[in-house]
Design a protein around this motif. Structure first.
Motif, PDB file in Angstrom:
ATOM      1  N   HIS A  38      37.595  16.473  18.499  1.00  0.00           N
ATOM      2  CA  HIS A  38      37.347  15.347  18.048  1.00  0.00           C
ATOM      3  C   HIS A  38      36.996  14.249  18.933  1.00  0.00           C
ATOM      4  O   HIS A  38      37.802  14.056  19.999  1.00  0.00           O
ATOM      5  N   PHE A  39      35.488  14.033  19.013  1.00  0.00           N
ATOM      6  CA  PHE A  39      34.829  13.120  19.790  1.00  0.00           C
ATOM      7  C   PHE A  39      35.788  11.690  20.082  1.00  0.00           C
ATOM      8  O   PHE A  39      35.869  11.444  21.320  1.00  0.00           O
TER       9      PHE A  39
ATOM     10  N   ALA B 289      29.216  18.293  21.872  1.00  0.00           N
ATOM     11  CA  ALA B 289      30.710  17.997  21.019  1.00  0.00           C
ATOM     12  C   ALA B 289      31.272  19.054  20.168  1.00  0.00           C
ATOM     13  O   ALA B 289      30.486  19.948  19.928  1.00  0.00           O
ATOM     14  N   GLY B 290      32.390  18.818  20.174  1.00  0.00           N
ATOM     15  CA  GLY B 290      33.084  19.783  18.949  1.00  0.00           C
ATOM     16  C   GLY B 290      32.828  19.232  17.563  1.00  0.00           C
ATOM     17  O   GLY B 290      31.776  19.890  16.855  1.00  0.00           O
ATOM     18  N   ASN B 291      33.276  18.253  17.369  1.00  0.00           N
ATOM     19  CA  ASN B 291      32.865  17.609  15.983  1.00  0.00           C
ATOM     20  C   ASN B 291      32.965  16.074  15.972  1.00  0.00           C
ATOM     21  O   ASN B 291      33.872  15.640  16.983  1.00  0.00           O
ATOM     22  N   MET B 292      32.423  15.333  15.106  1.00  0.00           N
ATOM     23  CA  MET B 292      32.506  13.909  15.110  1.00  0.00           C
ATOM     24  C   MET B 292      31.933  13.397  13.850  1.00  0.00           C
ATOM     25  O   MET B 292      31.208  14.103  13.118  1.00  0.00           O
TER      26      MET B 292
ATOM     27  N   ARG C   7      26.667  19.451  18.073  1.00  0.00           N
ATOM     28  CA  ARG C   7      28.052  19.732  17.425  1.00  0.00           C
ATOM     29  C   ARG C   7      28.362  20.969  17.334  1.00  0.00           C
ATOM     30  O   ARG C   7      27.340  21.901  17.468  1.00  0.00           O
ATOM     31  N   GLY C   8      29.619  21.393  17.154  1.00  0.00           N
ATOM     32  CA  GLY C   8      30.055  22.715  16.988  1.00  0.00           C
ATOM     33  C   GLY C   8      30.512  23.291  18.274  1.00  0.00           C
ATOM     34  O   GLY C   8      30.419  24.854  18.312  1.00  0.00           O
ATOM     35  N   CYS C   9      30.556  22.581  19.378  1.00  0.00           N
ATOM     36  CA  CYS C   9      30.668  23.297  20.633  1.00  0.00           C
ATOM     37  C   CYS C   9      32.190  23.248  21.093  1.00  0.00           C
ATOM     38  O   CYS C   9      32.870  22.693  20.380  1.00  0.00           O
ATOM     39  N   SER C  10      32.744  24.597  21.548  1.00  0.00           N
ATOM     40  CA  SER C  10      33.984  24.658  21.858  1.00  0.00           C
ATOM     41  C   SER C  10      34.260  25.572  23.247  1.00  0.00           C
ATOM     42  O   SER C  10      33.333  26.299  23.488  1.00  0.00           O
TER      43      SER C  10
ATOM     44  N   GLU D 270      27.446  20.000  11.552  1.00  0.00           N
ATOM     45  CA  GLU D 270      28.645  19.552  10.532  1.00  0.00           C
ATOM     46  C   GLU D 270      29.144  18.104  11.063  1.00  0.00           C
ATOM     47  O   GLU D 270      29.195  17.987  12.004  1.00  0.00           O
ATOM     48  N   MET D 271      29.566  17.687  10.000  1.00  0.00           N
ATOM     49  CA  MET D 271      29.893  16.048  10.345  1.00  0.00           C
ATOM     50  C   MET D 271      31.549  16.256   9.973  1.00  0.00           C
ATOM     51  O   MET D 271      31.925  17.044   9.228  1.00  0.00           O
ATOM     52  N   CYS D 272      32.394  15.588  10.652  1.00  0.00           N
ATOM     53  CA  CYS D 272      33.755  15.507  10.441  1.00  0.00           C
ATOM     54  C   CYS D 272      33.898  14.804   9.152  1.00  0.00           C
ATOM     55  O   CYS D 272      34.033  13.442   9.059  1.00  0.00           O
ATOM     56  N   HIS D 273      34.538  15.453   8.257  1.00  0.00           N
ATOM     57  CA  HIS D 273      34.918  15.000   6.725  1.00  0.00           C
ATOM     58  C   HIS D 273      36.405  15.471   6.648  1.00  0.00           C
ATOM     59  O   HIS D 273      37.033  14.731   5.780  1.00  0.00           O
TER      60      HIS D 273
END
Length: 122
Positions: free
Chosen positions: A15-16, A66-69, A86-89, A109-112
């Motif tokens: 989570h950014f 980033a992972g998600n944001m 996004r979607g990195c880990s 993907e957006m963080c929802h």
């Protein structure tokens, strides 16, 4: 070129807006190799409402892995001239090297979702 990665314990933070710090890699544009690494403290508060986009842009960062944001954070970073993937880990250096090798794509993907104990701040 400089790329930034929201980091927690040397791994991409999922989570950014809540990361411990940002890892910034300076990349040699011709050889696609990492030249240096620095750590930038994460500002207090939500990532999209903090000054982190401006801070990173002033440092010359043009890409954030980033992972998600949330959509707000993506928009703030985009307005500052920073592309978001996004979607990195995983380990931040391995993620950066994978991106340099062309094997990292934006998940779109957006963080929802709001999991128990997880609050997205859009």
């Amino acid at each position: 070129m400089k790329i930034a990665l929201p980091t927690r314990e040397n791994y991409i933070d999922g989570h950014f807006g809540h990361c411990e710090y940002y890892t910034v890699f300076t990349i040699d544009d011709s050889s696609k190799e990492i030249l240096s690494q620095e750590i930038i403290a994460s500002p207090q508060g939500c990532g999209c409402k903090s000054n982190i986009a401006t801070t990173l842009a002033e440092m010359g960062v043009s890409l954030l892995l980033a992972g998600n944001m949330g959509e707000g954070a993506v928009n703030v970073l985009s307005r500052s001239g920073i592309e978001v993937v996004r979607g990195c880990s995983g380990d931040v250096k391995e993620v950066a090297l994978s991106w340099l090798a062309g094997s990292v794509m934006d998940s779109g993907e957006m963080c929802h979702a709001h999991e128990a104990g997880h609050e997205c701040q859009h």
